[in-house]
Design an enzyme around this catalytic site. Structure first.
Site, PDB file in Angstrom:
ATOM      1  N   CYS A  60      50.340  45.562  41.880  1.00 12.81           N
ATOM      2  CA  CYS A  60      50.596  44.462  40.922  1.00 12.81           C
ATOM      3  C   CYS A  60      51.991  43.808  41.140  1.00 12.81           C
ATOM      4  O   CYS A  60      53.171  44.093  40.680  1.00 12.81           O
ATOM      5  CB  CYS A  60      50.653  44.932  39.511  1.00 12.81           C
ATOM      6  N   ALA A 106      43.994  46.089  39.122  1.00 14.94           N
ATOM      7  CA  ALA A 106      42.754  46.665  38.615  1.00 14.94           C
ATOM      8  C   ALA A 106      41.860  45.506  38.600  1.00 14.94           C
ATOM      9  O   ALA A 106      40.472  45.720  38.852  1.00 14.94           O
ATOM     10  CB  ALA A 106      43.035  46.973  36.963  1.00 14.94           C
ATOM     11  N   ALA A 107      42.228  44.390  38.938  1.00 15.39           N
ATOM     12  CA  ALA A 107      41.423  43.116  38.882  1.00 15.39           C
ATOM     13  C   ALA A 107      40.635  43.177  40.446  1.00 15.39           C
ATOM     14  O   ALA A 107      39.407  42.847  40.426  1.00 15.39           O
ATOM     15  CB  ALA A 107      41.922  41.663  39.033  1.00 15.39           C
ATOM     16  N   LYS A 137      46.065  45.245  45.236  1.00 17.68           N
ATOM     17  CA  LYS A 137      46.330  46.748  44.633  1.00 17.68           C
ATOM     18  C   LYS A 137      46.454  46.215  43.137  1.00 17.68           C
ATOM     19  O   LYS A 137      47.459  46.560  42.397  1.00 17.68           O
ATOM     20  CB  LYS A 137      47.645  47.412  45.350  1.00 17.68           C
ATOM     21  N   CYS A 159      46.865  38.138  38.719  1.00 14.42           N
ATOM     22  CA  CYS A 159      47.991  38.586  38.035  1.00 14.42           C
ATOM     23  C   CYS A 159      48.419  37.641  36.905  1.00 14.42           C
ATOM     24  O   CYS A 159      48.609  36.593  37.105  1.00 14.42           O
ATOM     25  CB  CYS A 159      49.160  38.585  39.013  1.00 14.42           C
TER      26      CYS A 159
END
Lengths: 430, 131
Positions: free
Chosen positions: A193, A341-342, A339, A374
């Site tokens: 993130c 979760a999406a 890197k 993001c």
């Protein structure tokens, strides 16, 4: 089956006739043994999808961690809006039925013999290995830094965990009360993130304005390169917003050491080391592969992803080029982006679809384009929903949402929508 | 948006709302039954549904207007966070959930009162003619 699960499954089955995800519709009768190393977002999502798509396969998931954390929520804890309990649940709640969960850590990978080893010394053989170990936050790489310091002496770090994110929120509030210099930044190398360092800067700015204390704090963002974000249009927009909000930027500054006693931070720059005084600092550690991966033959052997031990993987299929029965998914995958979760939301279906196809004697054609997302929080109630691919192209999922405009609806997605979508992803339904 | 199938949306809502999803669905079902019952009673009493519909529409619009200003607070935001038409459209859409409940309740109550009022009037009229 619990009553709630029964109700959900029954209702979903009724809806199933309306639409079926293409990758879920494919199945394989293979009795292959699949080992998943890691029960984080990627590991659980893979396990759930494989359980649906390969009902006869033996699926083993190896991870000692029993708690599960919704890491995208850490910045909202750091903002003082969420509590640690909102992002904490148990891995057992998401573990699909029929999966063997070995509650130990993987200590070694031996891809030449198709085996992994656990802390008890147990050898686990596999036909296919899915590496989803996540990454290691290397706080030790910053001289003088220790996670025990988070929340004290003006040190914050939302990455370390939910309790540390909460301690960071309190540290931000104290900093705003007392005033002074606040330092923000990000490490060099790949990180999870990459928007979070910017989010925390925006959040501190917004909280100071709301408290009527913006004049009492000086905010400085230390960028690790010549820009604040790797995607050009986002970099331009955030740079413009930082200027509007009187947030100073130092370029090519990478945190190397802190002295909590004297509140001084040392940065590596193009011109040598520079030491800055601070009253508050948001520390984000360098990130690398866990030791078991780093010490194995799995990482890249050369190139810019080799030093930190990211697993070598084809960026479209996530398959290991030297060990074709090994795939890497999530933070550990040695691909240029992804890197978050999406990214996992898109990576897991790709790997599972190709694995199902291969074990069913078909040719897998699913391909990952590097999609990542993001939701860039820019203040309380405002965010920019930024989505992009490997090439840095903006790839908005919702055509009516401008990715470079601060909007409440983007904040709403972050604050109210992501947790549900994340949990649905863990269960293999999103 | 192509991956947001009804199944996916259902699961996301289910994981987001938990038990509240079932409470909302049960409430929606109960209101639907109530609306059907009120409409049947109006028909049996030979009364037009126009007046209850207008009352329900007014109540729905008022509730939407009020909740449009409250919805941002539900997401830890202020009304000033709404920035542009898309934000307002979504705030209004979310406000239409409580507005729908209020409008349904108003239609049911007004419809039943209207139908029973007609029944009473008819009864009184018949009684007066006989008397």
């Amino acid at each position: 089956m619990k009553r709630r699960e029964f109700l959900i499954a029954g209702s979903a089955a009724a809806l199933e006739g309306l639409s079926v995800n293409a990758s879920q519709a494919q199945t394989s009768e293979s009795r292959a043994k699949i080992v998943i190393a890691g029960a984080g977002a990627a590991g659980l999502s893979l396990a759930s999808r494989l359980r649906h798509g390969m009902p006869n396969a033996t699926i083993v998931i190896v991870d000692a961690k029993k708690q599960h954390h919704f890491q995208p929520g850490y910045t909202l804890i750091g903002a003082g809006l969420w509590s640690p309990s909102q992002v904490t649940s148990n891995n057992a709640d998401y573990m699909p039925r029929g999966i063997e969960w070995i509650q130990e850590a993987v200590t070694a990978f031996e891809p030449e013999t198709n085996a992994v080893f656990t802390t008890s010394g147990t050898r686990i053989d596999y036909d296919f290995l899915l590496v989803a170990t996540g990454l290691k936050l290397d706080y030790d790489a910053i001289e003088g830094m220790d996670t025990a310091l988070i929340g004290q002496n003006g040190i914050a770090s939302v990455y370390a965990g939910p309790n540390e994110a909460q301690a960071s929120a309190a540290a931000i509030d104290r900093f705003i009360e007392t005033g002074g210099i606040g330092l923000f930044g990000r490490p060099t190398g790949e990180m999870k993130c990459a928007g979070a360092p910017l989010k925390m800067t925006f959040i501190a700015d917004d909280k100071a304005r709301r408290a009527g204390r913006r004049g009492a704090v000086e905010l400085i963002y230390n960028a690790h390169t010549g820009g604040v974000f790797s995607v050009p249009p986002v970099n331009e927009r955030v740079t413009e917003m930082f200027a509007e909000r009187n947030i100073a930027v130092n370029y090519t500054h990478v945190l190397a050491a802190i002295d909590p006693g004297s509140k001084r931070a040392t940065y590596r720059t193009a011109d040598g080391e520079v030491t800055l005084d601070y009253d508050f600092i948001h520390v984000i550690p360098p990130m690398r592969a866990p030791d078991a991966v780093l010490d194995s033959p799995l990482p890249w052997q050369d190139g810019n992803l080799a030093a930190d031990g990211w697993v070598e993987a084809d960026k479209a299929t996530l398959r290991h080029p030297r060990y074709p029965n090994v795939f890497a998914v999530g933070d550990i995958a040695g691909v240029p982006r992804g890197k978050t979760a999406a990214s996992v939301k898109w990576q897991a279906p790709i790997v599972v679809a190709n694995l199902i196809a291969e074990t069913a004697g078909r040719t897998g054609s699913a391909s990952y384009n590097g999609y990542t997302s993001c939701p860039m929080v820019t203040g309380f109630g405002k965010a920019m929903l930024i989505e992009f691919d490997y090439e840095g192209n903006l790839t908005p999922s919702f055509p009516f949402i401008d990715p470079l405009k601060e909007q409440w609806v983007s904040w709403l997605i972050e604050e109210k929508g992501l947790l549900g979508a994340y949990r649905a992803m863990l269960r293999g339904y999103a | 948006m192509s991956d947001f199938s009804p199944v996916v949306v259902f699961y996301i809502l289910s994981e987001s709302l938990g038990i509240w999803l079932w409470i909302v669905l049960a409430l929606a079902l109960a209101l639907l039954v109530g609306i059907t019952y009120a409409a049947l009673r109006l028909r049996a009493a030979d009364r037009s549904p126009a007046r209850p519909l207008v009352m329900a529409a007014i109540a729905g619009v008022l509730t939407t207007a009020i909740f449009t200003f409250l919805v941002p607070g539900w997401s830890h935001a202020e009304i000033s966070a709404l920035n542009g038409p898309v934000d307002y459209v979504f705030a209004i859409l979310f406000s239409m959930v409580p507005a729908g409940i209020v409008a349904a309740l108003v239609f049911i109550i007004a419809g039943l009162r209207c139908a029973s009022g007609m029944a009473r009037t008819s009864k009184n009229l018949v009684g007066a003619i006989k008397g």
